[in-house]
Design an enzyme around this catalytic site. Sequence first.
Site, PDB file in Angstrom:
ATOM      1  N   ALA A   1       0.817  -1.215   0.000  1.00 40.78           N
ATOM      2  CA  ALA A   1       0.000   0.000   0.000  1.00 40.78           C
ATOM      3  C   ALA A   1       0.845   1.255   0.000  1.00 40.78           C
ATOM      4  O   ALA A   1       0.352   2.337  -0.311  1.00 40.78           O
ATOM      5  CB  ALA A   1      -0.923   0.006   1.212  1.00 40.78           C
TER       6      ALA A   1
ATOM      7  N   ARG B   1      10.440   7.432  -2.336  1.00 43.18           N
ATOM      8  CA  ARG B   1      11.793   7.530  -2.899  1.00 43.18           C
ATOM      9  C   ARG B   1      11.888   7.027  -4.350  1.00 43.18           C
ATOM     10  O   ARG B   1      12.899   7.228  -5.013  1.00 43.18           O
ATOM     11  CB  ARG B   1      12.796   6.790  -2.006  1.00 43.18           C
ATOM     12  CG  ARG B   1      13.200   7.628  -0.800  1.00 43.18           C
ATOM     13  CD  ARG B   1      14.221   6.911   0.044  1.00 43.18           C
ATOM     14  NE  ARG B   1      13.616   5.901   0.907  1.00 43.18           N
ATOM     15  CZ  ARG B   1      14.270   4.876   1.434  1.00 43.18           C
ATOM     16  NH1 ARG B   1      15.543   4.690   1.171  1.00 43.18           N
ATOM     17  NH2 ARG B   1      13.648   4.022   2.212  1.00 43.18           N
TER      18      ARG B   1
ATOM     19  N   LYS C   1       4.830   1.777  -5.997  1.00 40.06           N
ATOM     20  CA  LYS C   1       6.164   1.161  -5.952  1.00 40.06           C
ATOM     21  C   LYS C   1       6.151  -0.324  -6.290  1.00 40.06           C
ATOM     22  O   LYS C   1       6.974  -0.787  -7.085  1.00 40.06           O
ATOM     23  CB  LYS C   1       6.792   1.359  -4.566  1.00 40.06           C
ATOM     24  CG  LYS C   1       8.122   0.628  -4.431  1.00 40.06           C
ATOM     25  CD  LYS C   1       8.916   1.048  -3.229  1.00 40.06           C
ATOM     26  CE  LYS C   1       8.366   0.490  -1.960  1.00 40.06           C
ATOM     27  NZ  LYS C   1       9.263   0.823  -0.818  1.00 40.06           N
TER      28      LYS C   1
ATOM     29  N   GLN D   1      -5.954  -0.322   2.359  1.00 44.28           N
ATOM     30  CA  GLN D   1      -5.465   0.546   3.436  1.00 44.28           C
ATOM     31  C   GLN D   1      -5.499   1.971   2.872  1.00 44.28           C
ATOM     32  O   GLN D   1      -4.613   2.369   2.128  1.00 44.28           O
ATOM     33  CB  GLN D   1      -4.032   0.155   3.822  1.00 44.28           C
ATOM     34  CG  GLN D   1      -3.503   0.945   5.004  1.00 44.28           C
ATOM     35  CD  GLN D   1      -1.989   0.861   5.135  1.00 44.28           C
ATOM     36  OE1 GLN D   1      -1.268   0.643   4.168  1.00 44.28           O
ATOM     37  NE2 GLN D   1      -1.503   1.048   6.355  1.00 44.28           N
TER      38      GLN D   1
ATOM     39  N   TYR E   1       6.660  -8.370   2.299  1.00 47.22           N
ATOM     40  CA  TYR E   1       6.581  -7.004   1.778  1.00 47.22           C
ATOM     41  C   TYR E   1       6.640  -7.054   0.254  1.00 47.22           C
ATOM     42  O   TYR E   1       7.492  -7.728  -0.325  1.00 47.22           O
ATOM     43  CB  TYR E   1       7.745  -6.160   2.316  1.00 47.22           C
ATOM     44  CG  TYR E   1       7.636  -5.827   3.796  1.00 47.22           C
ATOM     45  CD1 TYR E   1       6.501  -6.166   4.523  1.00 47.22           C
ATOM     46  CD2 TYR E   1       8.653  -5.154   4.456  1.00 47.22           C
ATOM     47  CE1 TYR E   1       6.396  -5.854   5.872  1.00 47.22           C
ATOM     48  CE2 TYR E   1       8.558  -4.838   5.805  1.00 47.22           C
ATOM     49  CZ  TYR E   1       7.427  -5.196   6.509  1.00 47.22           C
ATOM     50  OH  TYR E   1       7.330  -4.894   7.836  1.00 47.22           O
ATOM     51  N   GLY E   2       5.740  -6.316  -0.364  1.00 44.74           N
ATOM     52  CA  GLY E   2       5.687  -6.299  -1.835  1.00 44.74           C
ATOM     53  C   GLY E   2       6.905  -5.685  -2.481  1.00 44.74           C
ATOM     54  O   GLY E   2       7.104  -5.827  -3.685  1.00 44.74           O
TER      55      GLY E   2
ATOM     56  N   ASN F   1      16.395  -6.687   9.730  1.00 48.03           N
ATOM     57  CA  ASN F   1      15.049  -7.216   9.502  1.00 48.03           C
ATOM     58  C   ASN F   1      14.715  -7.219   8.012  1.00 48.03           C
ATOM     59  O   ASN F   1      14.799  -6.195   7.347  1.00 48.03           O
ATOM     60  CB  ASN F   1      14.042  -6.322  10.252  1.00 48.03           C
ATOM     61  CG  ASN F   1      12.606  -6.723   9.977  1.00 48.03           C
ATOM     62  OD1 ASN F   1      12.319  -7.892   9.740  1.00 48.03           O
ATOM     63  ND2 ASN F   1      11.705  -5.748  10.017  1.00 48.03           N
TER      64      ASN F   1
ATOM     65  N   LYS G   1       4.374 -12.401 -35.489  1.00 47.23           N
ATOM     66  CA  LYS G   1       3.391 -12.122 -34.422  1.00 47.23           C
ATOM     67  C   LYS G   1       2.169 -12.996 -34.627  1.00 47.23           C
ATOM     68  O   LYS G   1       1.677 -13.097 -35.757  1.00 47.23           O
ATOM     69  CB  LYS G   1       2.975 -10.653 -34.482  1.00 47.23           C
ATOM     70  CG  LYS G   1       1.999 -10.273 -33.388  1.00 47.23           C
ATOM     71  CD  LYS G   1       0.952  -9.270 -33.828  1.00 47.23           C
ATOM     72  CE  LYS G   1      -0.117  -9.876 -34.706  1.00 47.23           C
ATOM     73  NZ  LYS G   1      -1.282  -9.013 -34.928  1.00 47.23           N
TER      74      LYS G   1
ATOM     75  N   SER H   1      10.002 -13.900 -53.471  1.00 46.94           N
ATOM     76  CA  SER H   1      10.466 -12.719 -52.737  1.00 46.94           C
ATOM     77  C   SER H   1       9.539 -11.538 -52.970  1.00 46.94           C
ATOM     78  O   SER H   1       8.962 -11.392 -54.048  1.00 46.94           O
ATOM     79  CB  SER H   1      11.871 -12.325 -53.205  1.00 46.94           C
ATOM     80  OG  SER H   1      12.777 -13.333 -52.835  1.00 46.94           O
TER      81      SER H   1
HETATM   82  C1  UD1 Z   1      10.595  -2.050   6.613  1.00 45.45           C
HETATM   83  C2  UD1 Z   1      10.756  -2.492   8.068  1.00 45.45           C
HETATM   84  C3  UD1 Z   1      12.243  -2.613   8.381  1.00 45.45           C
HETATM   85  C4  UD1 Z   1      12.905  -3.572   7.425  1.00 45.45           C
HETATM   86  C5  UD1 Z   1      12.612  -3.185   5.963  1.00 45.45           C
HETATM   87  C6  UD1 Z   1      13.047  -4.312   5.049  1.00 45.45           C
HETATM   88  C7  UD1 Z   1       8.847  -1.626   9.341  1.00 45.45           C
HETATM   89  C8  UD1 Z   1       8.370  -0.580  10.276  1.00 45.45           C
HETATM   90  N1  UD1 Z   1      10.134  -1.532   8.951  1.00 45.45           N
HETATM   91  O1  UD1 Z   1      11.131  -0.746   6.475  1.00 45.45           O
HETATM   92  O2  UD1 Z   1      12.437  -3.066   9.705  1.00 45.45           O
HETATM   93  O3  UD1 Z   1      14.298  -3.621   7.653  1.00 45.45           O
HETATM   94  O4  UD1 Z   1      11.206  -2.977   5.743  1.00 45.45           O
HETATM   95  O5  UD1 Z   1      12.935  -3.958   3.693  1.00 45.45           O
HETATM   96  O6  UD1 Z   1       8.081  -2.503   8.979  1.00 45.45           O
HETATM   97  N2  UD1 Z   1       3.411  -0.523   3.472  1.00 45.45           N
HETATM   98  C9  UD1 Z   1       2.034  -0.524   3.492  1.00 45.45           C
HETATM   99  N3  UD1 Z   1       1.370   0.386   4.244  1.00 45.45           N
HETATM  100  C10 UD1 Z   1       2.002   1.292   5.008  1.00 45.45           C
HETATM  101  C11 UD1 Z   1       3.430   1.306   5.007  1.00 45.45           C
HETATM  102  C12 UD1 Z   1       4.101   0.376   4.220  1.00 45.45           C
HETATM  103  O7  UD1 Z   1       1.417  -1.347   2.795  1.00 45.45           O
HETATM  104  O8  UD1 Z   1       1.318   2.071   5.686  1.00 45.45           O
HETATM  105  C13 UD1 Z   1       4.131  -1.513   2.634  1.00 45.45           C
HETATM  106  C14 UD1 Z   1       4.948  -0.886   1.527  1.00 45.45           C
HETATM  107  O9  UD1 Z   1       4.194  -0.800   0.326  1.00 45.45           O
HETATM  108  C15 UD1 Z   1       6.112  -1.862   1.379  1.00 45.45           C
HETATM  109  C16 UD1 Z   1       6.231  -2.491   2.757  1.00 45.45           C
HETATM  110  O10 UD1 Z   1       5.023  -2.229   3.431  1.00 45.45           O
HETATM  111  O11 UD1 Z   1       5.815  -2.870   0.445  1.00 45.45           O
HETATM  112  C17 UD1 Z   1       7.403  -1.939   3.553  1.00 45.45           C
HETATM  113  O12 UD1 Z   1       7.232  -0.557   3.759  1.00 45.45           O
HETATM  114  P1  UD1 Z   1       8.447   0.459   3.654  1.00 45.45           P
HETATM  115  O13 UD1 Z   1       7.916   1.809   3.952  1.00 45.45           O
HETATM  116  O14 UD1 Z   1       9.213   0.246   2.425  1.00 45.45           O
HETATM  117  O15 UD1 Z   1       9.312  -0.011   4.937  1.00 45.45           O
HETATM  118  P2  UD1 Z   1      10.869   0.197   5.187  1.00 45.45           P
HETATM  119  O16 UD1 Z   1      11.109   1.590   5.643  1.00 45.45           O
HETATM  120  O17 UD1 Z   1      11.644  -0.283   4.029  1.00 45.45           O
HETATM  121 CA    CA Z   2      11.086  -0.984   2.025  1.00 51.60          CA
END
Ligand code: UD1
Ligand code: CA
Length: 447
Positions: free
Chosen positions: A10, A15, A22, A75, A103-104, A169, A333, A387
């Site tokens: 979400a 960045r 993303k 969310q 994480y996506g 992590n 194709k 041809s």
């Molecule tokens: C997060 C971890 C960190 C870890 C890192 C690994 C937390 C608080 N921190 O940090 O410990 O080392 O990943 O890559 O979890 N997302 C949502 N909703 C939100 C916020 C984020 O769906 O409200 C999703 C993002 O789309 C993403 C994932 O969660 O896919 C991670 O979020 P991101 O903000 O990238 O976390 P990091 O700061 O990288």
């Molecule tokens: Ca991240």
Amino acid sequence: MATALIILGAGMGTRMNSDLPKVLHAIAGAPMLVHAMKSGAALDPERTVVVAGHGAAQVEKAAKAYDPDVTVAIQSEQKGTAHAVGQARDALAGFDGDALVLYGDTPFIRPETLAAMTAARLTHDVVVLGFEAADPGRYGRLIMQDDQLDRIVEFKDASDEERAVTLCNSGVIAVKAKALFDLIDAVGSDNAAGEYYLTDIIGIARARGMSATVVRCDEAETLGVNSRAELARAEALFQQNARHAAMDDGVTMTAPDTVFFAHDTVVGRDTIIEPNVVFGPDVTVESGATIRAFSHLEGCHVSRGSVIGPYARLRPGAELAEDVKVGNFVEIKNARIDAGAKVNHLSYIGDASIGARSNIGAGTITCNYDGVFKHQTTIGADVFVGSNTMLVAPVSLGDAAMTGSGSVITRDVPAGDLAVARARQDNKAGFALRLFEKLKARKAKGS
Ligand code: UD1
Ligand code: CA
């Protein structure tokens, strides 16, 4: 134990500096989200929930394209990873097994690693996937107490001493689904980011007397993508692994660093891939084929013994049987080419079928598009197309038919017939010499 996947996607991905969510940025032709879903799918989950927010409609479309059974939870405000997981609560109502959070934006976790996590769940309440980072950067730090994981501290909130910890992590957490939602309820947002951190559930679980442990994996697996530079690094890493895997599978590559694979490319044993070949999604090349330099393939199937290129382009729906030859500057194709047929030079074959052993002469074009509709060209077996023949579709050529070079074929050609459709040649005796003299004389006069 039954497993449910919760995949977070979400976040806005500030960045990335992008209009595209993303997790939809692609690596090897597939959104990062799909890579994460693919790793998770190896656990044969009972339910899969993708949490979408930023660009939710697009994220939902991509998730369902890969797995129509997925549930998408919304969310609407991105308040942190714990809050994101909380949105999966309804989708997992009544589910009694383990929840695995992915994480996506972390596309490379290996199925074996996830299996190690579910195994560790048999002896611990909470399992976190961690890694030793060469440069821990902004990752959350895993704080151990003896052999237990005591808590996770986010980089932003970490003391200098905690920042010196190199065990990081990955974001992947396994815990019983019911316990997960209980723990999340206790997470607050009193931290540097003002967010609800999923990582806080470890400290809370430990305070409640639950056990927590870390499964470690290689740093390359946990690479998280937060910027375009990290996306490029992830792509490079994927390609490096794909090249090694192909060579291990018996594929010869003369310059592997110049060959680019898609996430789902399949190449058979003893196939040779020359330099500068690019595979788009959905390509299967059977054993013993040769893909010559500078060819581009996507959505196609190349059978055993076929030779493609150099400089060939196979587009979606190109279905090549065995021992087919497709030469330079040929585009194919949505066309089926039967065994032993040849399209060797400078041709476009689209919306067509070509029978076995037929030979398509240089510069042949299937004129498949009338500006509104697409039409089919059907060519039988053992046909010889001269041809520079224009095949104006819909049109068909029967078995063993022929066309004269330079013909514009607008009507069907019966089997065994020769079709010639061009102006008849007229030789005017001595005319060229007389014309030359006239022109040279005019030049001499300066006019
Ligand atoms: C997060 C971890 C960190 C870890 C890192 C690994 C937390 C608080 N921190 O940090 O410990 O080392 O990943 O890559 O979890 N997302 C949502 N909703 C939100 C916020 C984020 O769906 O409200 C999703 C993002 O789309 C993403 C994932 O969660 O896919 C991670 O979020 P991101 O903000 O990238 O976390 P990091 O700061 O990288
Ligand atoms: Ca991240």
